[in-house]
Design a protein around this motif. Structure first.
Motif, mmCIF file in Angstrom:
data_model
loop_
_atom_site.group_PDB
_atom_site.id
_atom_site.type_symbol
_atom_site.label_atom_id
_atom_site.label_comp_id
_atom_site.label_asym_id
_atom_site.label_seq_id
_atom_site.Cartn_x
_atom_site.Cartn_y
_atom_site.Cartn_z
ATOM 1 N N LEU A 19 30.457 32.861 32.186
ATOM 2 C CA LEU A 19 31.175 33.257 30.969
ATOM 3 C C LEU A 19 32.030 34.491 31.226
ATOM 4 N N TRP A 20 31.416 35.516 31.798
ATOM 5 C CA TRP A 20 32.129 36.769 32.062
ATOM 6 C C TRP A 20 33.274 36.536 33.037
ATOM 7 N N LEU A 21 32.990 35.818 34.128
ATOM 8 C CA LEU A 21 34.016 35.557 35.135
ATOM 9 C C LEU A 21 35.200 34.792 34.527
ATOM 10 N N HIS A 22 34.890 33.716 33.809
ATOM 11 C CA HIS A 22 35.941 32.884 33.205
ATOM 12 C C HIS A 22 36.792 33.701 32.231
ATOM 13 N N ALA A 23 36.125 34.437 31.361
ATOM 14 C CA ALA A 23 36.839 35.214 30.344
ATOM 15 C C ALA A 23 37.673 36.335 30.942
ATOM 16 N N ASN A 24 37.291 36.776 32.130
ATOM 17 C CA ASN A 24 38.008 37.868 32.775
ATOM 18 C C ASN A 24 38.968 37.378 33.865
ATOM 19 N N GLY A 25 39.377 36.121 33.744
ATOM 20 C CA GLY A 25 40.452 35.599 34.572
ATOM 21 C C GLY A 25 40.060 35.045 35.927
ATOM 22 N N ILE A 26 38.778 34.956 36.213
ATOM 23 C CA ILE A 26 38.329 34.367 37.476
ATOM 24 C C ILE A 26 37.866 32.954 37.166
ATOM 25 N N THR A 27 38.779 32.015 37.298
ATOM 26 C CA THR A 27 38.481 30.629 36.946
ATOM 27 C C THR A 27 38.407 29.777 38.203
ATOM 28 N N MET A 28 37.440 28.888 38.228
ATOM 29 C CA MET A 28 37.229 28.032 39.386
ATOM 30 C C MET A 28 37.291 26.554 39.019
ATOM 31 N N GLU A 29 37.449 26.253 37.739
ATOM 32 C CA GLU A 29 37.414 24.868 37.300
ATOM 33 C C GLU A 29 38.477 24.010 37.980
#
Length: 180
Positions: A19-29
Motif C-alpha cells: 500500500l505504502w509503496l504503491h501510493a508513493n509512486g513505486i508501482t510494480m503491477e
C-alpha cells in the motif's frame, strides 16, 4: 494529502507495505502477468455491459480533509448495483472491501446503491456484497487508516515470505534475502 482510491483500499486489506509503496509512486503491477491477466478478464468477460451499464467516477470529501475517489467500471444505476469482476477469489476479503468502498462513496453522494456483486468469470461464481448502514463507519475508518499509512515517512515492514510469493512486489521486497 493524497486521494484514497479503490485500489488503495484493496491493497490495504492485503499488505500495508505494498500500500505504502504503491501510493508513493513505486508501482510494480506493470511487470506482473497476474495483474495483466486480471485486467484482461475484467475487460473481456462482459463486453455487452458497455451498452447497459454506465462507468461512474465518484468523489467524496471526508473529515480531516481526506479525499476519496473511485472509478466504478460497471454500475447499474437503475437497480443500484455495483458490479466488480475479479480473476480469482484468492484475495476475497480485499475484493469485498473494494466493493464496500464503492457502495460507501455512492451513498455519501446520495446515489442509491443497494448492493454489489463480485463476479469471478473463471470460477463461474458470484458473491453478493452488502453494506449495512452500521458498517459505513468501518469503511470510513479504513479510509482514515489508509491515509495515515501512506503519509508515513517510513515504509511498513514486509509480511512473511510465504504471503508474498505471488505479489508483483516480491522481487523488490525480498531481493537478495531468499535462498532458493
Amino acid at each position: 494529502m493524497k486521494t484514497i482510491n479503490a485500489t488503495l483500499i484493496n491493497i490495504y486489506h492485503i499488505c500495508h507495505r505494498e500500500l505504502w509503496l504503491h501510493a508513493n509512486g513505486i508501482t510494480m503491477e506493470h511487470t506482473s502477468d497476474v495483474v495483466y491477466e486480471g485486467k484482461l478478464i475484467g475487460e473481456e468477460s462482459y463486453p455487452q455491459r458497455a451498452e447497459k451499464n454506465q462507468e461512474l467516477e465518484i468523489l467524496a470529501e471526508l473529515d480531516g480533509g481526506i479525499r476519496a475517489s473511485a472509478k466504478i467500471d460497471f454500475f447499474d444505476a437503475q437497480k443500484g448495483i455495483v458490479h466488480e469482476t475479479k480473476k480469482s477469489d484468492a484475495k476475497e476479503r480485499a475484493h469485498v472491501a473494494q466493493v464496500k468502498f464503492y457502495l460507501f462513496l455512492l451513498r455519501k453522494n446520495g446515489i442509491p446503491a443497494h448492493y454489489g456483486i463480485i463476479e469471478y468469470p473463471k470460477l463461474r461464481t458470484t458473491e453478493r456484497v452488502d453494506l449495512p448502514n452500521d458498517e459505513m463507519i468501518e469503511v470510513e475508518n479504513w479510509i482514515k487508516d489508509v491515509s495515515e499509512i501512506i503519509n508515513r515517512e517510513v515504509c511498513p515492514p514486509k509480511l512473511s515470505v510465504s504471503k508474498c510469493r505471488s505479489c508483483s512486489y516480491f522481487d523488490f521486497c525480498w531481493s537478495g534475502e531468499i535462498e532458493e
